[in-house]
Design a protein around this motif. Structure first.
Motif, PDB file in Angstrom:
ATOM      1  N   GLN A  83     123.239  22.287  -8.698  1.00  0.00           N
ATOM      2  CA  GLN A  83     123.945  22.566  -9.948  1.00  0.00           C
ATOM      3  C   GLN A  83     123.748  24.016 -10.370  1.00  0.00           C
ATOM      4  OE1 GLN A  83     122.658  19.844 -12.966  1.00  0.00           O
ATOM      5  NE2 GLN A  83     123.681  18.085 -12.050  1.00  0.00           N
ATOM      6  N   ILE A  84     122.535  24.511 -10.226  1.00  0.00           N
ATOM      7  CA  ILE A  84     122.268  25.901 -10.609  1.00  0.00           C
ATOM      8  C   ILE A  84     123.005  26.860  -9.683  1.00  0.00           C
ATOM      9  CG2 ILE A  84     120.452  27.663 -10.707  1.00  0.00           C
ATOM     10  CD1 ILE A  84     118.600  25.487 -11.852  1.00  0.00           C
ATOM     11  N   PHE A  85     122.996  26.552  -8.373  1.00  0.00           N
ATOM     12  CA  PHE A  85     123.695  27.433  -7.428  1.00  0.00           C
ATOM     13  C   PHE A  85     125.201  27.425  -7.652  1.00  0.00           C
ATOM     14  CE2 PHE A  85     120.151  27.122  -4.046  1.00  0.00           C
ATOM     15  CZ  PHE A  85     119.500  28.180  -4.640  1.00  0.00           C
ATOM     16  N   ALA A  86     125.735  26.335  -8.193  1.00  0.00           N
ATOM     17  CA  ALA A  86     127.181  26.235  -8.397  1.00  0.00           C
ATOM     18  C   ALA A  86     127.647  26.942  -9.667  1.00  0.00           C
ATOM     19  CB  ALA A  86     127.591  24.764  -8.446  1.00  0.00           C
ATOM     20  N   LEU A  87     126.728  27.405 -10.481  1.00  0.00           N
ATOM     21  CA  LEU A  87     127.127  28.084 -11.717  1.00  0.00           C
ATOM     22  C   LEU A  87     127.795  29.426 -11.390  1.00  0.00           C
ATOM     23  CD1 LEU A  87     123.983  27.407 -13.924  1.00  0.00           C
ATOM     24  CD2 LEU A  87     126.223  26.330 -14.104  1.00  0.00           C
ATOM     25  N   PRO A  88     128.830  29.779 -12.157  1.00  0.00           N
ATOM     26  CA  PRO A  88     129.533  31.035 -11.868  1.00  0.00           C
ATOM     27  C   PRO A  88     128.737  32.265 -12.293  1.00  0.00           C
ATOM     28  CG  PRO A  88     130.442  30.024 -13.837  1.00  0.00           C
ATOM     29  CD  PRO A  88     129.423  29.055 -13.276  1.00  0.00           C
ATOM     30  N   ARG A  89     128.769  33.269 -11.474  1.00  0.00           N
ATOM     31  CA  ARG A  89     128.195  34.572 -11.800  1.00  0.00           C
ATOM     32  C   ARG A  89     129.306  35.597 -11.615  1.00  0.00           C
ATOM     33  NH1 ARG A  89     123.805  34.829 -14.639  1.00  0.00           N
ATOM     34  NH2 ARG A  89     123.290  36.849 -13.814  1.00  0.00           N
ATOM     35  N   VAL A  90     129.416  36.511 -12.543  1.00  0.00           N
ATOM     36  CA  VAL A  90     130.462  37.525 -12.491  1.00  0.00           C
ATOM     37  C   VAL A  90     129.808  38.895 -12.446  1.00  0.00           C
ATOM     38  CG1 VAL A  90     132.465  38.480 -13.683  1.00  0.00           C
ATOM     39  CG2 VAL A  90     132.015  36.034 -13.795  1.00  0.00           C
ATOM     40  N   ALA A  91     130.259  39.704 -11.482  1.00  0.00           N
ATOM     41  CA  ALA A  91     129.757  41.078 -11.409  1.00  0.00           C
ATOM     42  C   ALA A  91     130.444  41.897 -12.496  1.00  0.00           C
ATOM     43  CB  ALA A  91     130.046  41.670 -10.037  1.00  0.00           C
ATOM     44  N   LYS A  92     129.687  42.739 -13.141  1.00  0.00           N
ATOM     45  CA  LYS A  92     130.267  43.575 -14.186  1.00  0.00           C
ATOM     46  C   LYS A  92     131.223  44.577 -13.534  1.00  0.00           C
ATOM     47  CE  LYS A  92     126.501  43.035 -17.384  1.00  0.00           C
ATOM     48  NZ  LYS A  92     125.411  43.626 -18.111  1.00  0.00           N
ATOM     49  N   PRO A  93     132.362  44.838 -14.179  1.00  0.00           N
ATOM     50  CA  PRO A  93     133.354  45.737 -13.574  1.00  0.00           C
ATOM     51  C   PRO A  93     132.871  47.189 -13.561  1.00  0.00           C
ATOM     52  CG  PRO A  93     134.028  45.123 -15.788  1.00  0.00           C
ATOM     53  CD  PRO A  93     132.801  44.318 -15.461  1.00  0.00           C
ATOM     54  N   ASN A  94     133.476  47.941 -12.655  1.00  0.00           N
ATOM     55  CA  ASN A  94     133.183  49.362 -12.522  1.00  0.00           C
ATOM     56  C   ASN A  94     134.364  50.132 -13.099  1.00  0.00           C
ATOM     57  OD1 ASN A  94     132.524  51.922 -11.734  1.00  0.00           O
ATOM     58  ND2 ASN A  94     132.055  51.374  -9.623  1.00  0.00           N
ATOM     59  N   PHE A  95     134.092  51.107 -13.955  1.00  0.00           N
ATOM     60  CA  PHE A  95     135.183  51.841 -14.606  1.00  0.00           C
ATOM     61  C   PHE A  95     136.010  52.649 -13.615  1.00  0.00           C
ATOM     62  CE2 PHE A  95     136.946  55.422 -17.074  1.00  0.00           C
ATOM     63  CZ  PHE A  95     137.754  54.680 -17.912  1.00  0.00           C
ATOM     64  N   THR A  96     135.444  52.942 -12.460  1.00  0.00           N
ATOM     65  CA  THR A  96     136.171  53.737 -11.458  1.00  0.00           C
ATOM     66  C   THR A  96     137.485  53.064 -11.066  1.00  0.00           C
ATOM     67  OG1 THR A  96     134.050  54.505 -10.613  1.00  0.00           O
ATOM     68  CG2 THR A  96     135.961  54.809  -9.193  1.00  0.00           C
ATOM     69  N   ASN A  97     137.488  51.765 -10.900  1.00  0.00           N
ATOM     70  CA  ASN A  97     138.718  51.061 -10.533  1.00  0.00           C
ATOM     71  C   ASN A  97     139.792  51.223 -11.600  1.00  0.00           C
ATOM     72  OD1 ASN A  97     137.389  50.148  -8.263  1.00  0.00           O
ATOM     73  ND2 ASN A  97     136.755  48.247  -9.238  1.00  0.00           N
TER      74      ASN A  97
END
Length: 190
Positions: free
Chosen positions: A137-151
């Motif tokens: 259950q813990i491994f299935a939790l979503p993690r989002v990388a913070k965006p980079n302003f360069t893009n």
């Protein structure tokens, strides 16, 4: 068409605002994931503790049963001794009867030990299964990388460049130029 400089300012502002929105969304999702992970970890700890307590209860029940069996065996031995003493019997008959009581006690202890081992093995398997479930259950939790302003900056720069290219006038040849142009082209040299 709008002023390309105004468009550039607006587009840079839009890119920055989109970056801030995406960063805030990533922070929100990660904070929510952290809170959910903490709750799941607490549930796992409580479940593990309850299974350990269940194991302790089984140990106490087994000990109580063994104690009860030992008391019953002592009572039987006492009755046998009294009856044999009152009957003036002894020797091999006494040894046989007390040995039989001891064997029955040993078998009852063995049954209790086997039952306890089976129960504790089942509890340990349950602990492992619950541990795997909570871990998954813990491994299935979503993690989002913070965006980079360069893009966002590169996307805005591409849009701004296309607006500047589309809004600038094509270059014209000088009147005093010695270039010869034919009527088949527009006068531009590529």
């Amino acid at each position: 068409m709008c002023n390309p400089y105004a468009y550039a300012a607006i587009r840079i502002g839009q890119a920055y605002m989109q970056y801030q929105d995406d960063k805030a969304e990533a922070n929100y999702i990660n904070a929510k994931t952290d809170a959910t992970g903490k709750r799941i970890r607490n549930e796992a700890i409580y479940k593990d503790i309850s299974l350990q307590r269940k194991k302790d209860v089984e140990y106490d029940k087994t000990a109580a049963e063994k104690f009860k069996i030992a008391i019953e065996a002592k009572e039987k031995k006492g009755k046998v001794k009294v009856q044999l003493f009152e009957s003036n019997l002894g020797g091999n008959l006494f040894t046989y009867l007390t040995g039989d009581i001891d064997r029955q006690e040993g078998r009852a202890f063995e049954v209790q030990d086997i039952n306890y081992e089976n129960v504790t093995r089942t509890i340990e398997e349950d602990r492992l299964a619950w541990n795997r479930q909570f871990t998954n259950q813990i491994f299935a939790l979503p993690r989002v990388a913070k965006p980079n302003f360069t893009n966002y900056a590169l996307s805005a720069a591409g849009d701004i460049t296309s607006v500047f290219l589309a809004s600038s006038a094509p270059s014209t040849p000088n009147a005093g130029s010695s270039e010869i142009t034919s009527g088949s082209d527009s006068g531009f040299r590529y």
